[in-house]
Each structure stands twice: as C-alpha cells, then as structure tokens.
Enzyme design. Sequence first.
Site, PDB file in Angstrom:
ATOM      1  CB  ILE A   1      -0.921   0.001   1.242  1.00 28.27           C
ATOM      2  CG1 ILE A   1      -1.740  -1.294   1.294  1.00 28.27           C
ATOM      3  CG2 ILE A   1      -1.830   1.230   1.222  1.00 28.27           C
ATOM      4  CD1 ILE A   1      -2.429  -1.551   2.627  1.00 28.27           C
TER       5      ILE A   1
ATOM      6  CG  ASN B   1       1.029   7.913   1.892  1.00 33.22           C
ATOM      7  OD1 ASN B   1       1.498   9.047   1.803  1.00 33.22           O
ATOM      8  ND2 ASN B   1      -0.109   7.665   2.505  1.00 33.22           N
ATOM      9  CB  ALA B   2       1.118  11.103  -2.002  1.00 33.05           C
TER      10      ALA B   2
ATOM     11  CE1 TYR C   1       6.389   9.180  -4.070  1.00 31.85           C
ATOM     12  CE2 TYR C   1       8.217   7.711  -4.530  1.00 31.85           C
ATOM     13  CZ  TYR C   1       7.217   8.551  -4.966  1.00 31.85           C
ATOM     14  OH  TYR C   1       7.036   8.756  -6.314  1.00 31.85           O
TER      15      TYR C   1
ATOM     16  CB  CYS D   1       6.210  -4.308   2.403  1.00 35.97           C
ATOM     17  SG  CYS D   1       7.636  -3.256   2.120  1.00 35.97           S
TER      18      CYS D   1
ATOM     19  CD  GLU E   1       7.041  -8.605   1.681  1.00 37.82           C
ATOM     20  OE1 GLU E   1       6.290  -7.634   1.436  1.00 37.82           O
ATOM     21  OE2 GLU E   1       8.163  -8.744   1.170  1.00 37.82           O
TER      22      GLU E   1
ATOM     23  CB  CYS F   1       9.433  -7.310   4.905  1.00 35.04           C
ATOM     24  SG  CYS F   1       8.201  -6.063   4.479  1.00 35.04           S
TER      25      CYS F   1
HETATM   26 ZN   LIG Z   1       9.126  -4.929   2.802  1.00 33.67          ZN
END
Ligand SMILES: [Zn+2]
Length: 132
Positions: free
Chosen positions: A43, A45-46, A48, A53, A55, A89
Amino acid sequence: MEYEKLVSQALQARKNAYAPYSNFKVGAAVLTNDGKIFTGCNIENASYGATNCAERTAIFKAVSEGYTTIKAIAIVGVQNDYTYPCGICRQVIAEFATDDTKIILGKNDTEYLVKTLDEILPGAFTKKDLGK
Ligand SMILES: [Zn+2]
C-alpha cells in the site's frame, strides 16, 4: 501442496496492491501455526515513507487478530522472477518466525522457492538477543 495454496492466495492478494507510484505490485499470504491464513498487499503513499509492504500488511493483520507465530509466508511480486522481502520485512518476519518458518518466494502458482529465515536474514537480531 500447502505452499502452492499459499502462493495462490498471495497472487490473489496482489490484485489489491495499491502501487500507483512504483507500479510494483506485491501480494503476501501468511500461514499461522494455528492454520489461519492472512493476506496482504503493498500500500503506497504519496509521501512514499508511509508506504507499507505486502508482507507487513499480512503479518500485521495476523498479529492484530491474535496470531503471532508464522508457519510460512508466501510473497509474490513481479512474475518473471522471484521477489525477496525487503530488509524491514525480513526483520518483521524474524519477530514472529520460528526456526521452522518457511519463506516462499512465488513466481506463479507452480514456480516458487522455499527459504528459511536464516537463509534470507543470517545473524538476525531478535528478542533472544535482548536477554543477553
Ligand atoms: Zn518490505
């Protein structure tokens, strides 16, 4: 067999990826020790930096529902190669993994690699280190 099902669920979750900036869609599916499956997608986002992520989306969904042990996690990114989890992650997986946890890198329904956490994050810093 169980891995293929998990990869398939990750592929399905990938369809919901919100990736208008990178166009790099990722799906993940977590199998908990209790046999429950939680899926997630990336997901963006503007800003950044607020991007999450796939995961972590899947893992946080599981943990927020009370499932804190990952038996396996499947990850599917680009479909002409295997997509490994990013460093953040890997660290989050380490928090909820056991020595037996499998990280499954899926290319499609039938092509996937099965890795252990030690293979993708050797020498991980974990809660065990805090007690030393
Ligand atoms: Zn990640």
